[in-house]
Design an enzyme around this catalytic site. Sequence first.
Site, PDB file in Angstrom:
ATOM      1  N   LYS A  54       0.781  -1.104  -0.029  1.00 30.60           N
ATOM      2  CA  LYS A  54       0.073   0.024  -0.119  1.00 30.60           C
ATOM      3  C   LYS A  54       0.980   1.264  -0.072  1.00 30.60           C
ATOM      4  O   LYS A  54       1.943   1.309   0.516  1.00 30.60           O
ATOM      5  CB  LYS A  54      -0.727   0.039   1.419  1.00 30.60           C
ATOM      6  CG  LYS A  54      -1.935  -0.883   1.368  1.00 30.60           C
ATOM      7  CD  LYS A  54      -2.754  -0.730   2.653  1.00 30.60           C
ATOM      8  CE  LYS A  54      -3.752  -1.788   2.726  1.00 30.60           C
ATOM      9  NZ  LYS A  54      -5.023  -1.732   1.593  1.00 30.60           N
ATOM     10  N   ARG A  85     -10.386 -11.522   2.003  1.00 30.09           N
ATOM     11  CA  ARG A  85     -11.294 -12.457   1.179  1.00 30.09           C
ATOM     12  C   ARG A  85     -10.534 -13.713   1.402  1.00 30.09           C
ATOM     13  O   ARG A  85     -11.346 -15.009   1.449  1.00 30.09           O
ATOM     14  CB  ARG A  85     -11.777 -12.052   0.077  1.00 30.09           C
ATOM     15  CG  ARG A  85     -10.565 -11.843  -0.899  1.00 30.09           C
ATOM     16  CD  ARG A  85     -11.107 -11.225  -2.207  1.00 30.09           C
ATOM     17  NE  ARG A  85     -11.037  -9.562  -1.950  1.00 30.09           N
ATOM     18  CZ  ARG A  85     -11.473  -8.530  -2.621  1.00 30.09           C
ATOM     19  NH1 ARG A  85     -11.910  -8.916  -3.883  1.00 30.09           N
ATOM     20  NH2 ARG A  85     -11.496  -7.323  -2.433  1.00 30.09           N
TER      21      ARG A  85
HETATM   22  N1  BES Z   1      -8.292  -3.801   4.556  1.00 30.90           N
HETATM   23  C1  BES Z   1      -8.253  -3.420   3.254  1.00 30.90           C
HETATM   24  C2  BES Z   1      -9.479  -2.505   2.940  1.00 30.90           C
HETATM   25  C3  BES Z   1      -9.566  -1.127   3.376  1.00 30.90           C
HETATM   26  C4  BES Z   1      -9.264   0.100   2.667  1.00 30.90           C
HETATM   27  C5  BES Z   1     -10.095  -0.981   4.715  1.00 30.90           C
HETATM   28  C6  BES Z   1      -9.293   1.167   3.391  1.00 30.90           C
HETATM   29  C7  BES Z   1     -10.035   0.351   5.368  1.00 30.90           C
HETATM   30  C8  BES Z   1      -9.899   1.364   4.558  1.00 30.90           C
HETATM   31  C9  BES Z   1      -8.384  -4.646   2.137  1.00 30.90           C
HETATM   32  O1  BES Z   1      -7.579  -5.713   2.799  1.00 30.90           O
HETATM   33  C10 BES Z   1      -7.911  -4.138   1.107  1.00 30.90           C
HETATM   34  O2  BES Z   1      -6.929  -3.669   0.781  1.00 30.90           O
HETATM   35  N2  BES Z   1      -8.819  -4.059  -0.192  1.00 30.90           N
HETATM   36  C11 BES Z   1      -8.209  -3.766  -1.267  1.00 30.90           C
HETATM   37  C12 BES Z   1      -8.784  -4.634  -2.468  1.00 30.90           C
HETATM   38  C13 BES Z   1      -8.463  -4.565  -3.689  1.00 30.90           C
HETATM   39  C14 BES Z   1      -7.049  -4.952  -3.854  1.00 30.90           C
HETATM   40  C15 BES Z   1      -9.081  -5.510  -4.601  1.00 30.90           C
HETATM   41  C16 BES Z   1      -8.768  -2.238  -1.729  1.00 30.90           C
HETATM   42  O3  BES Z   1      -9.864  -1.971  -1.439  1.00 30.90           O
HETATM   43  O4  BES Z   1      -8.202  -1.529  -2.067  1.00 30.90           O
HETATM   44 MN    MN Z   2      -5.658  -5.297   1.984  1.00 32.51          MN
END
Ligand code: BES
Ligand code: MN
Length: 529
Positions: free
Chosen positions: A294, A368
């Site tokens: 990230k 997931r």
């Molecule tokens: N934990 C994150 C989701 C999240 C993002 C929670 C921002 C709170 C604030 C999750 O694991 C994630 O990173 N999801 C990705 C999925 C994508 C790669 C399909 C996302 O939402 O960017």
């Molecule tokens: Mn994630």
Amino acid sequence: MASDAKSALRSRVAVRLEATAGALASAAADLVLIPCCEGESAPVGDAKPLSKALAPLLNDRRERGEFTGKANQLSLAEPQGVASAKRLLLVGLGKRSAVTAETIRRAMGKAAGTIKQLGVAHIATPLFGPGLGKLAPAAIAQAQAEGLLLALYDFNLYKTEAKPPLKSLTRATWVVGDKRLLPAVQAALERAAIIADAAMLARDLGNHPSNVATPSKIAELALTLSGELKLRCTIMERAEMERLGMWALVGVARGSQEPPKLIVIDYKGGHAGEPPIVLVGKTITFDTGGISIKPSENMEQMKDDMSGGAAVLAAIQAAARLKLPVNVIGLLPATENMPSGTAQKPGDIVKSLSGLTIEVINTDAEGRLILADALTYATRFKPKWLVDIATLTGACGVALGKHAIGLLGTAPRLIAALKEAGEATGERTWEMPLWEPYYDQIKSHVADVQNVGGRYGGVITAGAFLSKFVGETPWAHLDIASTAWIDEARPYTPKGVTGVGVRLLIEFLSRQRPGKTKPGGKRTTRASR
Ligand code: BES
Ligand code: MN
Ligand code: ZN
């Protein structure tokens, strides 16, 4: 460095809640709350006996435009012979016709802010009803107490500098006009204390940094809580996950030095043999994204990526404390998501417990993956209902903003029950469609399914992915990614981790009716789909 409170991971709000019959005018407290509805000349509920005495003050404040009873409005006043308390705090509830439990929680939360600032130790409050909206007196008392306690929460376990010895609220007395209501009000206050404490447990867990709240530490806490409440709790270790074939869960843990844990908590409040409700909570103690790392801006907030698991743990221990007549099993798949030389990589293919193979296109879609195996494992308990809760997708915030929990699933009655629990608690949900064409987006060229579905409909494609692992079990999914953290305080929610989902889940469990007993002793439950 570890104080007792810190090693137990808890920052406590310790306010004694009590109910007495009597007159508000003579309540011996530092401050008395006076609830008022907008456009009305007299206060409401059990403050009504003070109507005449308060009339000059209320008229004066209204004429000056200082207090009209608008929702969340506050105004401090001298007691002026109206009451024996040292201060009065006028509290606005808005238009009578629009008052709900949420209005009351918010108003009490706002009042708590002033109570805190003033360093008041003991408050007295009238019961804001009876005769307020469609709410029963007990529901009013519960909402009042929840709003007060939740607003007093403050996460300060890591501030080493001693704070000035500001007095804090230690006692709140409900003055109830109708003596016959006392038992119901007292029970409601006890319930509120358990529920608010559960929400604050979840806030604590989310607010603790990931170097403290590791999977091992959360497992330890689950064992401690279970010991206190006589719940069965087992911790599945990595070796067992591998033996069973939970390669989706194990795959996410590969990059981390912290061992993964699958925490299983079992509360048996229902009949023996009655199918349980299984709650599964995403417990990523820190989400770096893994190799699909990230950006660093706001990454620190990913310490709350275990908010789903925290909600499940908090709700189950509350169900036990409330002695709810229902069987509940909680599953917390817990791990970090880290990049390293051993981490899984984009394009890797893992075989899940269900047997389905998953192509890991993006290691940041890790929630997931761990849920896939936990959900399949959950089906072994033959649940009546299966619910998962997870900070799953950033897309949830894009779709719904920060005021709604994403909801989807395969069981209309379960979905309806979750919606109702959301409305009642102010933790509102919004359903999204789980239509067949969305499944095209998660087709993989090389495996049975892939873990991302592209730019559009991210909440739905994540849900579609999860649905592949629940078999025929009636299931619903709650996406709390956009509601688990707030940057601006709300009336009864300080900024940071919100503890969202805890009250919703407790309400959902509270509304379950025990299964019927057939003649001959066999238990049955109603059809669930
Ligand atoms: N934990 C994150 C989701 C999240 C993002 C929670 C921002 C709170 C604030 C999750 O694991 C994630 O990173 N999801 C990705 C999925 C994508 C790669 C399909 C996302 O939402 O960017
Ligand atoms: Mn994630
Ligand atoms: Zn995550």
